[in-house]
Design a protein around this motif. Structure first.
Motif, PDB file in Angstrom:
ATOM      1  N   HIS A  45       1.312  -5.588   9.719  1.00 55.32           N
ATOM      2  CA  HIS A  45       2.559  -6.193  10.204  1.00 55.32           C
ATOM      3  C   HIS A  45       3.498  -6.505   9.039  1.00 55.32           C
ATOM      4  O   HIS A  45       4.719  -6.270   9.118  1.00 55.32           O
ATOM      5  CB  HIS A  45       2.232  -7.466  10.987  1.00 55.32           C
ATOM      6  CG  HIS A  45       3.448  -8.179  11.490  1.00 55.32           C
ATOM      7  ND1 HIS A  45       4.251  -7.671  12.504  1.00 55.32           N
ATOM      8  CD2 HIS A  45       4.015  -9.370  11.110  1.00 55.32           C
ATOM      9  CE1 HIS A  45       5.252  -8.506  12.717  1.00 55.32           C
ATOM     10  NE2 HIS A  45       5.130  -9.548  11.887  1.00 55.32           N
ATOM     11  N   GLU A  46       2.905  -7.005   7.939  1.00 56.80           N
ATOM     12  CA  GLU A  46       3.741  -7.408   6.797  1.00 56.80           C
ATOM     13  C   GLU A  46       4.219  -6.202   5.982  1.00 56.80           C
ATOM     14  O   GLU A  46       5.294  -6.230   5.394  1.00 56.80           O
ATOM     15  CB  GLU A  46       2.938  -8.358   5.883  1.00 56.80           C
ATOM     16  CG  GLU A  46       2.692  -9.723   6.523  1.00 56.80           C
ATOM     17  CD  GLU A  46       1.679 -10.560   5.741  1.00 56.80           C
ATOM     18  OE1 GLU A  46       1.114 -10.033   4.750  1.00 56.80           O
ATOM     19  OE2 GLU A  46       1.445 -11.723   6.121  1.00 56.80           O
ATOM     20  N   GLN A  47       3.392  -5.128   5.936  1.00 57.75           N
ATOM     21  CA  GLN A  47       3.686  -4.005   5.040  1.00 57.75           C
ATOM     22  C   GLN A  47       4.301  -2.786   5.737  1.00 57.75           C
ATOM     23  O   GLN A  47       4.615  -1.803   5.074  1.00 57.75           O
ATOM     24  CB  GLN A  47       2.373  -3.540   4.345  1.00 57.75           C
ATOM     25  CG  GLN A  47       1.653  -4.615   3.570  1.00 57.75           C
ATOM     26  CD  GLN A  47       2.455  -5.102   2.371  1.00 57.75           C
ATOM     27  OE1 GLN A  47       3.139  -4.319   1.711  1.00 57.75           O
ATOM     28  NE2 GLN A  47       2.397  -6.399   2.092  1.00 57.75           N
ATOM     29  N   GLN A  48       4.437  -2.832   7.086  1.00 53.54           N
ATOM     30  CA  GLN A  48       4.763  -1.596   7.804  1.00 53.54           C
ATOM     31  C   GLN A  48       6.108  -0.987   7.403  1.00 53.54           C
ATOM     32  O   GLN A  48       6.288   0.224   7.477  1.00 53.54           O
ATOM     33  CB  GLN A  48       4.708  -1.803   9.308  1.00 53.54           C
ATOM     34  CG  GLN A  48       5.704  -2.778   9.879  1.00 53.54           C
ATOM     35  CD  GLN A  48       5.466  -2.971  11.391  1.00 53.54           C
ATOM     36  OE1 GLN A  48       4.469  -2.547  11.924  1.00 53.54           O
ATOM     37  NE2 GLN A  48       6.406  -3.623  12.040  1.00 53.54           N
ATOM     38  N   SER A  49       7.031  -1.821   6.938  1.00 57.01           N
ATOM     39  CA  SER A  49       8.342  -1.262   6.545  1.00 57.01           C
ATOM     40  C   SER A  49       8.198  -0.308   5.359  1.00 57.01           C
ATOM     41  O   SER A  49       8.990   0.627   5.198  1.00 57.01           O
ATOM     42  CB  SER A  49       9.322  -2.390   6.196  1.00 57.01           C
ATOM     43  OG  SER A  49       8.790  -3.172   5.136  1.00 57.01           O
ATOM     44  N   GLY A  50       7.177  -0.516   4.518  1.00 54.20           N
ATOM     45  CA  GLY A  50       6.995   0.349   3.339  1.00 54.20           C
ATOM     46  C   GLY A  50       5.940   1.416   3.543  1.00 54.20           C
ATOM     47  O   GLY A  50       5.590   2.127   2.588  1.00 54.20           O
ATOM     48  N   MET A  51       5.407   1.555   4.770  1.00 48.08           N
ATOM     49  CA  MET A  51       4.327   2.522   5.018  1.00 48.08           C
ATOM     50  C   MET A  51       4.894   3.815   5.609  1.00 48.08           C
ATOM     51  O   MET A  51       5.762   3.770   6.476  1.00 48.08           O
ATOM     52  CB  MET A  51       3.293   1.928   5.984  1.00 48.08           C
ATOM     53  CG  MET A  51       2.555   0.722   5.400  1.00 48.08           C
ATOM     54  SD  MET A  51       1.545  -0.157   6.633  1.00 48.08           S
ATOM     55  CE  MET A  51       0.122   0.908   6.751  1.00 48.08           C
ATOM     56  N   ASP A  52       4.386   4.952   5.094  1.00 47.76           N
ATOM     57  CA  ASP A  52       4.802   6.225   5.699  1.00 47.76           C
ATOM     58  C   ASP A  52       3.878   6.557   6.880  1.00 47.76           C
ATOM     59  O   ASP A  52       2.956   5.801   7.198  1.00 47.76           O
ATOM     60  CB  ASP A  52       4.819   7.359   4.667  1.00 47.76           C
ATOM     61  CG  ASP A  52       3.436   7.615   4.066  1.00 47.76           C
ATOM     62  OD1 ASP A  52       2.421   7.202   4.680  1.00 47.76           O
ATOM     63  OD2 ASP A  52       3.372   8.235   2.987  1.00 47.76           O
ATOM     64  N   GLU A  53       4.122   7.700   7.520  1.00 45.61           N
ATOM     65  CA  GLU A  53       3.371   8.049   8.737  1.00 45.61           C
ATOM     66  C   GLU A  53       1.872   8.194   8.460  1.00 45.61           C
ATOM     67  O   GLU A  53       1.033   7.747   9.236  1.00 45.61           O
ATOM     68  CB  GLU A  53       3.916   9.359   9.323  1.00 45.61           C
ATOM     69  CG  GLU A  53       3.357   9.650  10.710  1.00 45.61           C
ATOM     70  CD  GLU A  53       3.959  10.899  11.339  1.00 45.61           C
ATOM     71  OE1 GLU A  53       3.314  11.433  12.259  1.00 45.61           O
ATOM     72  OE2 GLU A  53       5.044  11.328  10.907  1.00 45.61           O
ATOM     73  N   ALA A  54       1.516   8.793   7.315  1.00 44.96           N
ATOM     74  CA  ALA A  54       0.094   8.976   6.956  1.00 44.96           C
ATOM     75  C   ALA A  54      -0.589   7.617   6.788  1.00 44.96           C
ATOM     76  O   ALA A  54      -1.744   7.421   7.221  1.00 44.96           O
ATOM     77  CB  ALA A  54      -0.025   9.797   5.682  1.00 44.96           C
ATOM     78  N   ASP A  55       0.123   6.658   6.152  1.00 48.70           N
ATOM     79  CA  ASP A  55      -0.432   5.306   5.980  1.00 48.70           C
ATOM     80  C   ASP A  55      -0.670   4.648   7.336  1.00 48.70           C
ATOM     81  O   ASP A  55      -1.694   3.985   7.554  1.00 48.70           O
ATOM     82  CB  ASP A  55       0.531   4.429   5.155  1.00 48.70           C
ATOM     83  CG  ASP A  55       0.616   4.875   3.703  1.00 48.70           C
ATOM     84  OD1 ASP A  55      -0.359   5.489   3.224  1.00 48.70           O
ATOM     85  OD2 ASP A  55       1.661   4.620   3.078  1.00 48.70           O
ATOM     86  N   MET A  56       0.298   4.830   8.242  1.00 49.52           N
ATOM     87  CA  MET A  56       0.180   4.209   9.573  1.00 49.52           C
ATOM     88  C   MET A  56      -1.011   4.793  10.345  1.00 49.52           C
ATOM     89  O   MET A  56      -1.770   4.070  10.992  1.00 49.52           O
ATOM     90  CB  MET A  56       1.471   4.418  10.371  1.00 49.52           C
ATOM     91  CG  MET A  56       2.662   3.607   9.876  1.00 49.52           C
ATOM     92  SD  MET A  56       2.393   1.818   9.978  1.00 49.52           S
ATOM     93  CE  MET A  56       2.514   1.546  11.744  1.00 49.52           C
TER      94      MET A  56
END
Length: 681
Positions: A45-56
């Motif tokens: 929730h805190e990091q999702q703005s900096g995560m790409d699709e693979a990270d998600m």
């Protein structure tokens, strides 16, 4: 090890302590998994703005893994809690050739001491546990993945442990099961079918552990435990082949919803998930895509019981015969050879020659007939496209699409089904009922034609099919099951318990549809006392039945001056039942009308009426019909209205036999006027 009862009781306490510790460890694991899951979600929730699709995707997979681990831990805890109530029911001391003694405690689930890496309790389905069911003291062997292991059983014990307390321990060198079995059978029956792992007999165990039969047919007398055996067989197969088959891959076809509810406890008790189930009418509606209304089996039986018209009986008898299925297959061959007249086709200025058309129809000969037309039409369009070297207009496409099916005499399966009766010279044997529905005897014949002519693949996911009450299904129904379900099957029933003798199937009939079937016959009856079994034998004799040596009161046949007197007396019998200590009473009538009449007269708290619409089995006093009572059992049974006026036909006789064989400990028949001749035969 644990030579005396005192030592066994002390060992039980040790096992319970280890189970308690294991539960605490799981609680800790679940808390930790829950905390980690919460932290992971918070992090995403805190990091999702900096995560790409693979990270998600990786984060989502990680969350799913954590959730699955938590669910598995909860399921394991549920099993350990159940083991805490009754950790094991049997023990054998096995000495493999040239090795040390191996004490084996057997329970409903396995339990491993993870610190010592030692099995403390073996699952009843484990290979070594088969020794408990198959052998007494002396030489014995069981099959391991590495091959057979020979040895000797030096000790065999059985326990009854309830709520964590040992009620008794039996040590016996002859047949340890009989004593425990007698104790279990003498008990009252409550609301649902229970597991029988502690009392499985040798012949039953062979059926349960059969891994190879593509189709297993269990022909068992009333009270032989065939349904229970079949469910334990499913539990064994789910354990044995757990890498390739799950509960959701199995399907049970039950006679009705009440019975499905009655047996619903068994597999969860054995540690398996709930298994999907259908009644035959639900399967039919699904295969017909809810496009054709039809009479139910219950309605068919009700008509046979209340107004058995000779023409109706003739239609059922004909459509329930193996000859009927043979004629349907002959008709399909005739249709293939005579109703398809392939002609050359002209599309605009292009002629599609006859040899091309014939070759294309031949190419698709394995495709169901009514599905071929669209495929041949595509081939013809491609031919015309290549010949004209241009795209086809919609008009030309439609001309081809309409011309190909016209080469066939009929376009609808219903037209072909009606035509079958004309072809067979029996046009009078097809008719819709007064509500313009298919009669039940036509439903699966129509479905069979539809499968052969249109194809079907709705149930490809099913890996094992369990069919109960096999005697109530006809050869054409089995032909449908064979085509819809390509999987392994367990089919069970008793031809003596048919509710419609005009459409009964025996094990031999089923073998003709499934030539590869292995047939097992179970003759020992465990449900009823010898007195009740002997009484039922007078109605429908079966010289092969072997009753277990268990005695009780003689069945009572009570005469009254009128139905009002009879119903008043039944109120007294209900009062006696309530003070008897027994748990279940079935008041089993011939027809729904009788059951409703009895229910109105006897209405009181705790008395339930079971009808075709009922979905749950109720504990206590149940009023129902013999048709709906099939497969159920009660401590006591009352069969009201058992008069010659009520029970006359072969169908009536079947109903009376089914009603009487539901009783475990006590059976009473009441009547006014003359008693049914079947009772005195």
């Amino acid at each position: 090890m644990n030579a005396t009862e005192k030592e066994e009781r002390e060992y039980l306490e040790e096992i319970k302590e280890k189970l308690t510790l294991a539960i605490r460890r799981i609680d800790g694991d679940v808390r930790q998994a829950s905390d980690e899951l919460r932290e992971k979600k918070q992090y995403i929730h805190e990091q999702q703005s900096g995560m790409d699709e693979a990270d998600m995707v990786a984060a989502e997979q990680s969350i799913n893994r954590m959730a699955f681990t938590g669910e598995a831990a909860v399921a394991r805890k549920r099993k350990l809690l159940k083991l805490g109530q009754s950790p094991y029911f049997g023990r054998i001391d096995f000495v493999p050739q040239g090795k040390e003694k191996w004490p084996v405690y057997i329970g409903i689930y396995s339990f491993l001491d993870e610190r010592q890496r030692q099995s403390l309790i073996y699952d009843w389905r484990a290979p070594i546990s088969s020794l408990f069911y198959d052998y007494e003291l002396g030489e014995a062997s069981f099959v391991t993945p590495a091959g057979p292991m020979q040895g000797t059983i030096e000790l065999k014990r059985q326990y009854k442990i309830r709520d964590g307390r040992m009620e008794f321990m039996i040590e016996n060198g002859v047949n340890i099961h009989d004593d425990v079995l007698q104790r279990e059978l003498a008990k009252s029956s409550d609301d649902k079918m229970k597991n029988i792992v502690a009392t499985i007999q040798r012949d039953q165990n062979a059926v349960i552990r059969n891994e190879t039969a593509p189709v297993m047919v269990i022909q068992g007398v009333a009270g032989s435990g065939k349904t229970s055996i079949a469910l334990h067989r499913i539990a064994f197969l789910l354990y044995r082949f757990r890498e390739t088959i799950r509960a959701k891959d199995v399907l049970i076809i039950s006679p009705n919803k009440v019975f499905a509810d009655y047996i619903s406890n068994v597999l969860p008790e054995l540690g398996e998930e709930h298994i999907p189930e259908l009644i035959m009418e639900e399967l039919a509606a699904d295969l017909l895509e809810h496009q054709h209304p039809f009479q139910t089996f219950f309605e068919q039986v009700s008509m046979l019981l209340e107004k058995p018209h000779p023409a109706f009986i003739e239609r059922i008898r004909y459509k329930s015969s193996f000859d009927f299925l043979t004629q349907l297959n002959q008709y399909l061959l005739y249709v293939e050879n005579n109703y398809l007249v392939v002609k050359e086709l002209r599309v605009g200025s292009t002629l599609v020659p006859l040899p091309f058309m014939l070759a294309k129809f031949k190419t698709f000969h394995r495709v169901p007939l009514l599905k071929r037309f669209a495929l041949v039409a595509e081939e013809v369009r491609a031919f015309v496209r290549d010949a004209t070297k241009r795209k086809l207009s919609n008009h030309e496409k439609n001309v081809i699409g309409e011309a190909i099916p016209r080469m066939f005499k009929f376009h609808q399966v219903m037209e072909l089904y009606r035509d079958f009766y004309r072809w067979a010279g029996k046009p009078d044997l097809f008719r819709l009922d007064h509500r313009q529905r298919l009669e039940y005897a036509d439903v699966f014949a129509f479905i069979y034609l539809r499968i052969r002519l249109e194809g079907m693949s709705a149930y490809d996911h099913v890996k094992h099919l369990l069919v109960d009450e096999m005697q109530d299904y006809t050869p054409v129904q089995y032909a449908v099951l064979a085509r819809v379900f390509a999987c392994r099957k367990t089919i069970l029933g008793d031809v003596s318990q048919t509710v419609n003798p005009y459409s009964a199937s025996s094990a031999e009939t089923i073998e003709r549809v499934f030539p590869q079937a292995e047939v097992v016959r179970l003759y020992r009856s465990y449900r009823s006392t010898m007195e009740i079994t002997a009484f039922a034998q007078r109605i429908t004799p079966n010289p092969n039945i072997i009753p277990l040596e268990r005695h009780g009161p003689e069945p009572a046949v009570l005469h009254f001056g009128s139905e009002q007197e009879e119903l008043q007396a039944i109120k007294g019998l209900i009062a006696d039942f309530k003070s008897s200590g027994n748990q279940s009473l079935g008041i089993i009538c011939k027809t729904l009308r009788q059951a409703e009449q009895a229910h109105r007269a006897l209405q009181a708290e705790g008395i339930f009426l079971l009808t075709e619409e009922s979905t749950h089995f109720k504990e206590g006093i149940i009023i129902t019909t013999a048709h709906l009572a099939k497969g159920l059992e009660f401590d006591e049974v009352i069969v009201p209205f058992a008069s010659a006026r009520s029970y006359q036909t072969e169908v009536d006789k079947s109903m009376l036999y089914v009603a009487c064989t539901r009783a475990m400990h006590q059976l009473t028949l009441t009547y006014s006027g003359e008693v049914a001749t079947f009772v005195n035969s």
